[in-house]
Motif scaffolding. Structure first.
Motif, short mmCIF file in Angstrom:
data_model
loop_
_atom_site.label_atom_id
_atom_site.label_comp_id
_atom_site.label_asym_id
_atom_site.label_seq_id
_atom_site.Cartn_x
_atom_site.Cartn_y
_atom_site.Cartn_z
N GLY A 160 12.34 -62.11 -41.73
CA GLY A 160 13.48 -61.36 -42.22
C GLY A 160 14.15 -60.51 -41.15
O GLY A 160 15.12 -59.81 -41.44
N TYR A 161 13.65 -60.53 -39.93
CA TYR A 161 14.28 -59.80 -38.83
C TYR A 161 15.37 -60.67 -38.21
O TYR A 161 15.27 -61.90 -38.21
N GLY A 162 16.36 -60.04 -37.63
CA GLY A 162 17.47 -60.78 -37.03
C GLY A 162 17.06 -61.58 -35.81
O GLY A 162 16.27 -61.13 -34.98
N TYR A 163 17.63 -62.77 -35.69
CA TYR A 163 17.33 -63.65 -34.56
C TYR A 163 17.69 -62.99 -33.24
O TYR A 163 16.90 -63.01 -32.30
N THR A 164 18.89 -62.42 -33.17
CA THR A 164 19.35 -61.82 -31.91
C THR A 164 18.42 -60.70 -31.46
O THR A 164 18.08 -60.60 -30.28
N THR A 165 17.98 -59.88 -32.41
CA THR A 165 17.08 -58.77 -32.09
C THR A 165 15.76 -59.29 -31.52
O THR A 165 15.28 -58.81 -30.49
N LEU A 166 15.17 -60.27 -32.19
CA LEU A 166 13.90 -60.82 -31.72
C LEU A 166 14.06 -61.58 -30.42
O LEU A 166 13.21 -61.52 -29.53
N HIS A 167 15.15 -62.32 -30.29
CA HIS A 167 15.39 -63.08 -29.07
C HIS A 167 15.47 -62.15 -27.86
O HIS A 167 14.86 -62.41 -26.83
N LYS A 168 16.20 -61.05 -28.01
CA LYS A 168 16.29 -60.07 -26.91
C LYS A 168 14.92 -59.50 -26.58
O LYS A 168 14.55 -59.34 -25.42
N SER A 169 14.17 -59.17 -27.61
CA SER A 169 12.87 -58.54 -27.41
C SER A 169 11.87 -59.50 -26.77
O SER A 169 11.15 -59.14 -25.84
N PHE A 170 11.80 -60.72 -27.26
CA PHE A 170 10.81 -61.68 -26.77
C PHE A 170 11.16 -62.23 -25.40
O PHE A 170 10.30 -62.75 -24.70
N ASN A 171 12.42 -62.14 -24.99
CA ASN A 171 12.84 -62.68 -23.71
C ASN A 171 13.08 -61.62 -22.64
O ASN A 171 13.43 -61.96 -21.52
N LYS A 172 12.90 -60.35 -22.98
CA LYS A 172 13.15 -59.29 -22.00
C LYS A 172 12.03 -59.24 -20.96
O LYS A 172 10.90 -59.65 -21.21
N GLN A 173 12.38 -58.73 -19.81
CA GLN A 173 11.39 -58.49 -18.77
C GLN A 173 10.56 -57.30 -19.19
O GLN A 173 11.09 -56.23 -19.47
#
Length: 75
Positions: A24-37
């Motif tokens: 139920g969390y937003g894709y963009t939010t998780l994508h940024k978090s999981f791909n950040k340095q």
């Protein structure tokens, strides 16, 4: 220290899209978090743990324990 979140997702046969949809969390939010340095200041947060747990019908402590035992890179 760094968590190999991409390795975790691969091993669990999950994509960020699937985690987003199931949790139920937003894709963009998780994508940024999981791909950040990751640095010492920006580690995995509670939202990320919750999303991973919900996507797998597990508890956050189970996900955290598995990440600590199998996906930690000590630098």
């Amino acid at each position: 220290m760094e968590i190999d979140i991409k390795g975790y997702l691969r091993e669990k046969e999950l994509t960020i899209y699937e985690v987003s949809k199931r949790s139920g969390y937003g894709y963009t939010t998780l994508h940024k978090s999981f791909n950040k340095q990751q640095t010492r200041a920006t580690s995995l947060n509670l939202r990320d743990l919750d999303a991973l747990a919900r996507a797998q019908h597990a508890t956050m402590w189970q996900v955290l324990q598995e990440l600590e035992e199998n996906y930690m890179n000590w630098k």
